[in-house]
Scaffold this active site. Structure first.
Site, PDB file in Angstrom:
ATOM      1  N   LEU A 122       0.750  -1.249  -0.114  1.00 41.34           N
ATOM      2  CA  LEU A 122       0.046   0.049  -0.184  1.00 41.34           C
ATOM      3  C   LEU A 122       1.039   1.114   0.004  1.00 41.34           C
ATOM      4  O   LEU A 122       1.871   1.347   0.663  1.00 41.34           O
ATOM      5  CB  LEU A 122      -0.978  -0.074   1.265  1.00 41.34           C
ATOM      6  CG  LEU A 122      -1.782  -1.221   1.277  1.00 41.34           C
ATOM      7  CD1 LEU A 122      -2.747  -0.938   2.165  1.00 41.34           C
ATOM      8  CD2 LEU A 122      -2.834  -1.192   0.047  1.00 41.34           C
ATOM      9  N   HIS A 123       0.332   2.366  -0.707  1.00 38.76           N
ATOM     10  CA  HIS A 123       0.840   3.610  -0.723  1.00 38.76           C
ATOM     11  C   HIS A 123      -0.222   4.693  -0.453  1.00 38.76           C
ATOM     12  O   HIS A 123      -1.206   4.372  -0.388  1.00 38.76           O
ATOM     13  CB  HIS A 123       1.680   3.678  -1.981  1.00 38.76           C
ATOM     14  CG  HIS A 123       0.986   3.223  -3.330  1.00 38.76           C
ATOM     15  ND1 HIS A 123      -0.253   3.918  -3.614  1.00 38.76           N
ATOM     16  CD2 HIS A 123       1.069   2.495  -4.128  1.00 38.76           C
ATOM     17  CE1 HIS A 123      -0.804   3.584  -4.698  1.00 38.76           C
ATOM     18  NE2 HIS A 123       0.127   2.335  -5.029  1.00 38.76           N
ATOM     19  N   GLY A 146      -9.384   3.544  -8.076  1.00 38.22           N
ATOM     20  CA  GLY A 146      -8.615   4.731  -8.373  1.00 38.22           C
ATOM     21  C   GLY A 146      -8.606   4.733  -9.966  1.00 38.22           C
ATOM     22  O   GLY A 146      -8.614   3.779 -10.799  1.00 38.22           O
ATOM     23  N   GLU A 147      -8.760   6.070 -10.424  1.00 40.60           N
ATOM     24  CA  GLU A 147      -8.537   6.508 -11.727  1.00 40.60           C
ATOM     25  C   GLU A 147      -7.381   6.110 -12.317  1.00 40.60           C
ATOM     26  O   GLU A 147      -7.115   6.076 -13.578  1.00 40.60           O
ATOM     27  CB  GLU A 147      -8.667   7.987 -11.860  1.00 40.60           C
ATOM     28  CG  GLU A 147     -10.008   8.284 -12.114  1.00 40.60           C
ATOM     29  CD  GLU A 147     -10.373   9.706 -12.726  1.00 40.60           C
ATOM     30  OE1 GLU A 147      -9.507  10.621 -12.681  1.00 40.60           O
ATOM     31  OE2 GLU A 147     -11.331  10.026 -13.562  1.00 40.60           O
ATOM     32  N   LYS A 148      -6.295   5.751 -11.695  1.00 36.65           N
ATOM     33  CA  LYS A 148      -5.013   5.182 -12.178  1.00 36.65           C
ATOM     34  C   LYS A 148      -5.245   4.227 -13.048  1.00 36.65           C
ATOM     35  O   LYS A 148      -4.768   3.954 -13.967  1.00 36.65           O
ATOM     36  CB  LYS A 148      -4.020   4.915 -10.921  1.00 36.65           C
ATOM     37  CG  LYS A 148      -3.022   3.930 -11.160  1.00 36.65           C
ATOM     38  CD  LYS A 148      -1.693   4.740 -11.574  1.00 36.65           C
ATOM     39  CE  LYS A 148      -0.618   3.689 -11.689  1.00 36.65           C
ATOM     40  NZ  LYS A 148      -0.822   2.217 -11.615  1.00 36.65           N
ATOM     41  N   ASP A 149      -6.334   3.355 -12.772  1.00 41.65           N
ATOM     42  CA  ASP A 149      -6.752   2.049 -13.447  1.00 41.65           C
ATOM     43  C   ASP A 149      -8.089   2.421 -14.470  1.00 41.65           C
ATOM     44  O   ASP A 149      -8.906   1.915 -13.923  1.00 41.65           O
ATOM     45  CB  ASP A 149      -6.602   0.935 -12.909  1.00 41.65           C
ATOM     46  CG  ASP A 149      -5.365   0.598 -12.034  1.00 41.65           C
ATOM     47  OD1 ASP A 149      -4.522   0.004 -12.541  1.00 41.65           O
ATOM     48  OD2 ASP A 149      -5.251   0.939 -10.926  1.00 41.65           O
ATOM     49  N   HIS A 154      -3.572   4.181  -2.254  1.00 46.17           N
ATOM     50  CA  HIS A 154      -4.709   3.265  -1.764  1.00 46.17           C
ATOM     51  C   HIS A 154      -5.278   4.217  -0.576  1.00 46.17           C
ATOM     52  O   HIS A 154      -6.120   4.184  -0.432  1.00 46.17           O
ATOM     53  CB  HIS A 154      -3.880   1.998  -1.296  1.00 46.17           C
ATOM     54  CG  HIS A 154      -3.209   1.148  -2.289  1.00 46.17           C
ATOM     55  ND1 HIS A 154      -1.934   0.899  -2.644  1.00 46.17           N
ATOM     56  CD2 HIS A 154      -3.841   0.662  -3.379  1.00 46.17           C
ATOM     57  CE1 HIS A 154      -1.511   0.225  -3.611  1.00 46.17           C
ATOM     58  NE2 HIS A 154      -2.763  -0.114  -4.044  1.00 46.17           N
TER      59      HIS A 154
HETATM   60  P1  AMP Z   1      -3.933  -2.062  -6.784  1.00 43.79           P
HETATM   61  O1  AMP Z   1      -3.639  -2.657  -5.334  1.00 43.79           O
HETATM   62  O2  AMP Z   1      -2.948  -1.872  -7.600  1.00 43.79           O
HETATM   63  O3  AMP Z   1      -4.813  -3.287  -7.223  1.00 43.79           O
HETATM   64  O4  AMP Z   1      -4.928  -1.017  -6.561  1.00 43.79           O
HETATM   65  C1  AMP Z   1      -5.984  -0.982  -5.665  1.00 43.79           C
HETATM   66  C2  AMP Z   1      -6.767   0.307  -5.874  1.00 43.79           C
HETATM   67  O5  AMP Z   1      -6.128   1.315  -5.682  1.00 43.79           O
HETATM   68  C3  AMP Z   1      -7.318   0.382  -7.513  1.00 43.79           C
HETATM   69  O6  AMP Z   1      -8.555   0.864  -7.338  1.00 43.79           O
HETATM   70  C4  AMP Z   1      -6.524   1.340  -7.905  1.00 43.79           C
HETATM   71  O7  AMP Z   1      -6.804   1.935  -9.139  1.00 43.79           O
HETATM   72  C5  AMP Z   1      -6.024   2.292  -6.723  1.00 43.79           C
HETATM   73  N1  AMP Z   1      -4.770   2.845  -6.871  1.00 43.79           N
HETATM   74  C6  AMP Z   1      -3.644   2.523  -7.253  1.00 43.79           C
HETATM   75  N2  AMP Z   1      -2.591   3.396  -7.464  1.00 43.79           N
HETATM   76  C7  AMP Z   1      -3.322   4.513  -7.024  1.00 43.79           C
HETATM   77  C8  AMP Z   1      -3.035   6.031  -7.135  1.00 43.79           C
HETATM   78  N3  AMP Z   1      -1.670   6.389  -7.497  1.00 43.79           N
HETATM   79  N4  AMP Z   1      -4.001   6.761  -7.071  1.00 43.79           N
HETATM   80  C9  AMP Z   1      -5.240   6.547  -6.992  1.00 43.79           C
HETATM   81  N5  AMP Z   1      -5.603   5.272  -6.767  1.00 43.79           N
HETATM   82  C10 AMP Z   1      -4.840   4.132  -6.870  1.00 43.79           C
END
Ligand code: AMP
Length: 280
Positions: free
Chosen positions: A33-34, A147-150, A37
């Site tokens: 997590l960052h 997140g809009e990142k994806d 998240h």
């Molecule tokens: P992940 O752990 O990569 O599957 O991400 C989990 C959720 O966090 C997903 O909905 C991602 O789009 C969101 N997320 C990941 N990185 C970011 C970011 N930099 N900014 C906003 N949301 C994020």
């Protein structure tokens, strides 16, 4: 904060809140997590009575075995961050809990999955739909935060919710970036120092594309982005697309009458990074 590993434990916890009229908000993650998240967790906490975060590296959405194997796993640190963020329940299942038998469901998202990530990563969004639908079934959230990142993933999840008629509101949250502009990602931790130093060029190029959009045509914009990224010896452009933000289909021209999103995927060595920005 409670940390549970099974659906049974989760089901014992959640009715408590629901019976008190609390809404359940859910943030699915793959951990490591960052702040990106955590921004989803904060929004969820603000809008819901109880916040559930899942940490599960979903094998069915990885089309590349090496990517799955090297994906960072930092559950202890994640639990600490979630505790500090005020999360109520962490759901950290193992693979057998989510897939007691192989998930053979095949989703059809039509044109939404025929472009960008869907086109380059066969089976990826099918795996996303498998895990998100299973997690929704376990958590039974009222709202879920993505997140809009994806960018494409949010569209796919919304379409899945529509097809399965699930009573979940999907909330889309803005991209959180590092101070140098790089979109936060769990995969950033895997970059070598040289690649990490080169990676902010991705966001910088996207922002430069936003500045250019009124003065150039689409082929010129695409060439500008390709040249800018490939000028770095550490980066290689996978794709740059300008798509209609609603249908995710590539626009024919920058004058097309729709909200446009510029989406990019770049290889930094073995590590593939994605980013996007609203164009007009
Ligand atoms: P992940 O752990 O990569 O599957 O991400 C989990 C959720 O966090 C997903 O909905 C991602 O789009 C969101 N997320 C990941 N990185 C970011 C970011 N930099 N900014 C906003 N949301 C994020």
């Amino acid at each position: 904060m409670k940390v549970v590993k099974t659906i049974k434990e989760l089901r014992q916890l959640l009715p408590e809140g629901k019976s008190k009229g609390k809404t359940v908000g859910f943030v699915p993650t793959m951990g490591a997590l960052h702040r990106g998240h955590l921004s989803l967790v904060q929004r969820c906490k603000k809008e819901c009575g109880a916040t559930v975060v899942s940490v599960f590296v979903n094998p069915t959405q990885f089309n590349d075995k090496a990517d799955l194997e090297r994906y960072p796993r930092t559950l202890e640190a994640d639990v600490q961050l979630l505790q500090a963020a005020g999360c109520d329940v962490v759901f950290a299942p193992d693979e057998r809990e989510i897939y007691p038998s192989p998930d053979t469901r095949v989703f059809d998202f039509g044109l939404l999955e025929k472009v960008m990530e869907g086109e380059r990563r066969p089976g990826h969004f099918n795996g996303v739909a498998q895990v998100v639908s299973r997690l929704f079934d376990a958590v039974k959230p009222d709202c879920a935060y993505f997140g809009e990142k994806d960018f494409q993933q949010v569209a796919i999840v919304r379409e899945m919710v529509r097809q399965l008629e699930l009573p979940v509101e999907i909330v889309r949250c803005p991209i959180v970036r590092e101070p140098d502009g790089l979109a936060m990602s769990s995969r950033n931790a895997l970059l070598t120092p040289e690649k990490r130093a080169a990676a902010p060029l991705i966001a910088k190029t996207l922002f430069a594309a936003v500045d250019k959009v009124c003065s150039v045509d689409l082929p010129t914009l695409k060439q500008f982005v390709a040249d800018a990224i490939n000028a770095s010896e550490h980066l290689r452009l996978d794709y740059f697309e300008v798509v209609c933000a609603r249908t995710l289909q590539p626009v024919a021209s920058l004058n097309d009458d729709c909200s446009k999103q510029a989406c990019i995927a770049v290889y930094a060595g073995e590590i593939r990074l994605i980013d996007n920005v609203r164009l007009t």
